[in-house]
Write an enzyme that holds these catalytic residues in place. Structure first.
Site, PDB file in Angstrom:
ATOM      1  N   CYS A 126       0.626  -1.126   0.066  1.00 56.34           N
ATOM      2  CA  CYS A 126      -0.366   0.094   0.097  1.00 56.34           C
ATOM      3  C   CYS A 126       0.492   1.834   0.176  1.00 56.34           C
ATOM      4  O   CYS A 126       0.720   1.832  -0.851  1.00 56.34           O
ATOM      5  CB  CYS A 126      -0.757  -0.287   0.908  1.00 56.34           C
ATOM      6  SG  CYS A 126      -0.802  -0.375   2.763  1.00 56.34           S
ATOM      7  N   HIS A 234      -3.354   5.851   5.317  1.00 55.81           N
ATOM      8  CA  HIS A 234      -1.628   6.077   5.457  1.00 55.81           C
ATOM      9  C   HIS A 234      -1.264   7.287   5.185  1.00 55.81           C
ATOM     10  O   HIS A 234      -1.533   7.753   3.916  1.00 55.81           O
ATOM     11  CB  HIS A 234      -1.276   5.328   4.092  1.00 55.81           C
ATOM     12  CG  HIS A 234      -1.404   3.906   5.052  1.00 55.81           C
ATOM     13  ND1 HIS A 234      -1.740   3.083   6.447  1.00 55.81           N
ATOM     14  CD2 HIS A 234      -0.795   1.789   4.950  1.00 55.81           C
ATOM     15  CE1 HIS A 234      -1.809   1.805   6.762  1.00 55.81           C
ATOM     16  NE2 HIS A 234      -1.113   0.975   5.223  1.00 55.81           N
TER      17      HIS A 234
END
Ligand code: A2P
Length: 329
Positions: A126, A234
């Site tokens: 990711c 994130h």
């Protein structure tokens, strides 16, 4: 057209089903699989109930595409078995990313690395996907020489275990199955994945290796991965040194014109990307775009995205779409 989701009960698996529904991908049959404990349970997709089966049963169904998000062990054990029967496997785990026979793909950047004979395709980590969505168009223009990355990763990146640990600790309860070696609530943990003898963690090594595999480059990359007590989204501080000189306004223009990237950068109005605004969005948000005055051709960026969407589910579904459209399966 049959599509299988392996790990359909998980955080990413559930999001994959949501994205498949949103994107209105055309398929006739959906196969959902998870671990032994879930077999026979039902899950909903487009208001219809589907029964969870074992991975072995899913192989017997010979799906055209199988999207995996059930951990590296499950992918290592079963991906080849699907591939041998002609299924295109899109794997969200780290199991196949280092295999040079397996393309590692962010469709906006290197979809052309996939050819019809690649029956296993790896979804990058990711943090790599989101960082490269911003860095790749700049690399194309000014050639990146070095990257220094610090991540601020949410607990959803560790699946249900991570979410449960934070929720328990917020209630004052100790999780009986923690994802991290320390409390995450009211804490920051500079540790993602196992440590190697170099002193770096597996998640840090992924950023180094995956960046260069995807860009077909030899960029010097160094990273520090940090877990923060945020449920989803994130964030990454990205310091870039370019080979060529750049113009800051042009950098903003390049990023603004990149599909899948949204520039959110107006410091005087306190506008910059934050995980809370990236939630459930497919775009990667970029802000705090500024020159690094400590070197001649340096730039600092702040990149934020929903790690479960573009960082995992959306990227995998985009790969599935590419396969369907280009290989006429
Ligand atoms: P299950 O719910 O039956 O345990 P998360 O990362 O959110 O924890 O999700 C992990 C996903 O991977 C879940 O769908 C989980 O299923 C699935 N899974 C875990 N281990 C296996 C296994 N050995 N075989 C198949 N699926 C697995």
């Amino acid at each position: 057209m049959k599509i299988a989701v392996i790990g359909a009960t998980g955080v990413v698996g559930q999001k994959m089903l949501q994205v498949l529904e949103e994107q209105n991908l055309s398929f006739d049959e959906l196969i959902v699989a998870a671990s032994e404990k879930s077999i026979g349970k039902k899950i909903l997709f487009k208001d219809k109930e589907y029964t969870l089966m074992s991975v072995e049963q899913a192989i017997e169904e010979c799906p055209n595409i199988a999207i995996f998000s059930a951990g590296a062990g499950t992918s290592l054990k079963y991906a080849k078995k699907f591939a041998e029967r002609g299924t295109y496997v899109i794997d969200n785990s780290s199991a196949w990313r280092k295999d040079m026979e397996v393309p590692l793909v962010v469709p906006e950047i290197n979809a052309s690395d996939i050819n019809i004979n690649n029956h296993i395709i790896a979804n990058p980590n990711c943090t790599t996907i989101c960082m490269l969505m911003a860095v790749a168009p700049l690399h194309k223009r000014y050639k990146v020489k070095r990257l220094v990355i610090s991540t601020y990763q949410s607990v959803s990146g560790s699946g249900q275990k991570g979410l449960d640990q934070l929720a328990c600790e917020q209630r004052g309860v100790t999780s009986d199955n923690p994802a991290y070696p320390h409390q995450i609530h009211e804490n920051v943990i500079p540790h993602g994945g196992d440590f190697s003898e170099t002193g770096y963690t597996a998640e840090e090594d992924k950023l180094v290796f995956e960046t260069n595999k995807i860009l077909h480059s030899d960029i010097a990359v160094t990273a520090t991965v940090v877990r923060v007590p945020v449920y989803g989204g994130h964030s990454e501080s990205v310091n870039i040194e370019f080979e060529q000189q750049f113009d800051l306004d042009e950098v903003k223009e390049v990023l603004s014109n990149t599909p899948g990237v949204k520039v959110y950068d107006n410091p005087s109005e306190n506008i910059y990307p934050m995980p809370i605004m990236a939630y459930d969005k497919d775009e990667v948000f970029v802000g705090r775009i500024r020159r690094d005055f400590s070197i001649e051709k340096g730039l600092n960026l702040w990149v934020v995205s929903d790690n479960i969407r573009k960082g995992a589910a959306t990227n995998a579904v985009q790969i599935a779409k590419y396969i369907i459209e280009n290989f006429k399966i």
